[in-house]
Design a protein around this motif. Structure first.
Motif, mmCIF file in Angstrom:
data_model
loop_
_atom_site.group_PDB
_atom_site.id
_atom_site.type_symbol
_atom_site.label_atom_id
_atom_site.label_comp_id
_atom_site.label_asym_id
_atom_site.label_seq_id
_atom_site.Cartn_x
_atom_site.Cartn_y
_atom_site.Cartn_z
ATOM 1 N N GLU A 58 0.752 -1.244 -0.024
ATOM 2 C CA GLU A 58 0.058 -0.054 0.124
ATOM 3 C C GLU A 58 1.002 1.216 -0.020
ATOM 4 O OE1 GLU A 58 -1.996 3.475 0.646
ATOM 5 O OE2 GLU A 58 -0.725 2.560 2.424
ATOM 6 N N PRO A 59 1.802 1.447 0.863
ATOM 7 C CA PRO A 59 2.543 2.614 0.914
ATOM 8 C C PRO A 59 3.604 2.790 -0.449
ATOM 9 C CG PRO A 59 3.317 1.500 2.744
ATOM 10 C CD PRO A 59 1.989 0.438 2.194
ATOM 11 N N LEU A 60 3.787 1.630 -0.883
ATOM 12 C CA LEU A 60 4.664 1.506 -1.944
ATOM 13 C C LEU A 60 3.944 1.810 -3.162
ATOM 14 C CD1 LEU A 60 7.374 0.752 -3.498
ATOM 15 C CD2 LEU A 60 6.408 -1.534 -3.652
ATOM 16 N N ALA A 61 2.741 1.305 -3.507
ATOM 17 C CA ALA A 61 1.845 2.010 -4.566
ATOM 18 C C ALA A 61 1.614 3.282 -4.391
ATOM 19 C CB ALA A 61 0.605 1.055 -4.386
ATOM 20 N N ALA A 62 1.380 3.795 -3.053
ATOM 21 C CA ALA A 62 1.037 5.157 -3.136
ATOM 22 C C ALA A 62 2.056 6.454 -3.380
ATOM 23 C CB ALA A 62 0.505 5.382 -1.567
ATOM 24 N N VAL A 63 3.209 5.754 -3.155
ATOM 25 C CA VAL A 63 4.504 6.757 -3.421
ATOM 26 C C VAL A 63 4.822 6.508 -4.950
ATOM 27 C CG1 VAL A 63 6.460 5.230 -3.071
ATOM 28 C CG2 VAL A 63 6.629 7.568 -2.444
ATOM 29 N N LEU A 64 4.345 5.426 -5.383
ATOM 30 C CA LEU A 64 4.820 5.475 -6.905
ATOM 31 C C LEU A 64 3.676 5.858 -7.906
ATOM 32 C CD1 LEU A 64 6.301 1.798 -6.983
ATOM 33 C CD2 LEU A 64 7.698 3.847 -7.243
ATOM 34 N N VAL A 110 -3.012 8.855 -7.395
ATOM 35 C CA VAL A 110 -4.153 7.880 -7.156
ATOM 36 C C VAL A 110 -4.738 8.007 -5.697
ATOM 37 C CG1 VAL A 110 -4.876 5.463 -7.322
ATOM 38 C CG2 VAL A 110 -3.334 6.350 -9.007
ATOM 39 N N LYS A 111 -5.747 8.120 -5.615
ATOM 40 C CA LYS A 111 -6.137 8.437 -4.098
ATOM 41 C C LYS A 111 -6.363 7.124 -3.367
ATOM 42 C CE LYS A 111 -5.911 12.881 -4.681
ATOM 43 N NZ LYS A 111 -4.658 13.193 -4.331
ATOM 44 N N ALA A 112 -6.324 6.005 -3.900
ATOM 45 C CA ALA A 112 -6.666 4.455 -3.349
ATOM 46 C C ALA A 112 -5.667 4.437 -2.024
ATOM 47 C CB ALA A 112 -6.176 3.574 -4.453
#
Length: 100
Positions: free
Chosen positions: A26-32, A36-38
């Motif tokens: 989750e934090p990896l997806a958010a930083v990459l 995206v607001k997921a």
């Protein structure tokens, strides 16, 4: 994901915490994907069009999570993260920054 969600049951069941590395996507997806607001696994799966056969069933969740990692991998490579250690550091730094 709070690491205690993994460590607490391991300690209670096995009497110890497993030493193998793990990566919270989750934090990896958010930083990459900062636009995206997921913020939850289901939201990231939906964003990338990944179908999970049976949510909260270990094998299905594992497969969906692996597919998510495959979708994140190109952006991680562009960020010069090509190893588990690099991905872990990027995710850790994202979590740390989010708490500030």
């Amino acid at each position: 994901i709070d690491r205690t969600l993994i460590t607490r049951p391991c300690r209670a069941t096995l009497g110890e915490v497993l030493a193998n590395p793990w990566l919270d996507l989750e934090p990896l997806a958010a930083v990459l994907n900062p636009d995206v607001k997921a913020r939850a696994l289901d939201e990231w799966l939906a964003h990338f069009g990944i179908t999970c056969a049976v949510r909260h069933q270990a094998a299905a969740d594992t497969l969906a999570t692996a597919e998510l990692l495959l979708r994140l991998w190109p952006a991680a490579r562009r960020s010069r993260c090509a190893s588990l250690r690099g991905l872990s550091e990027l995710a850790h730094n994202a979590r740390w920054l989010a708490r500030q």
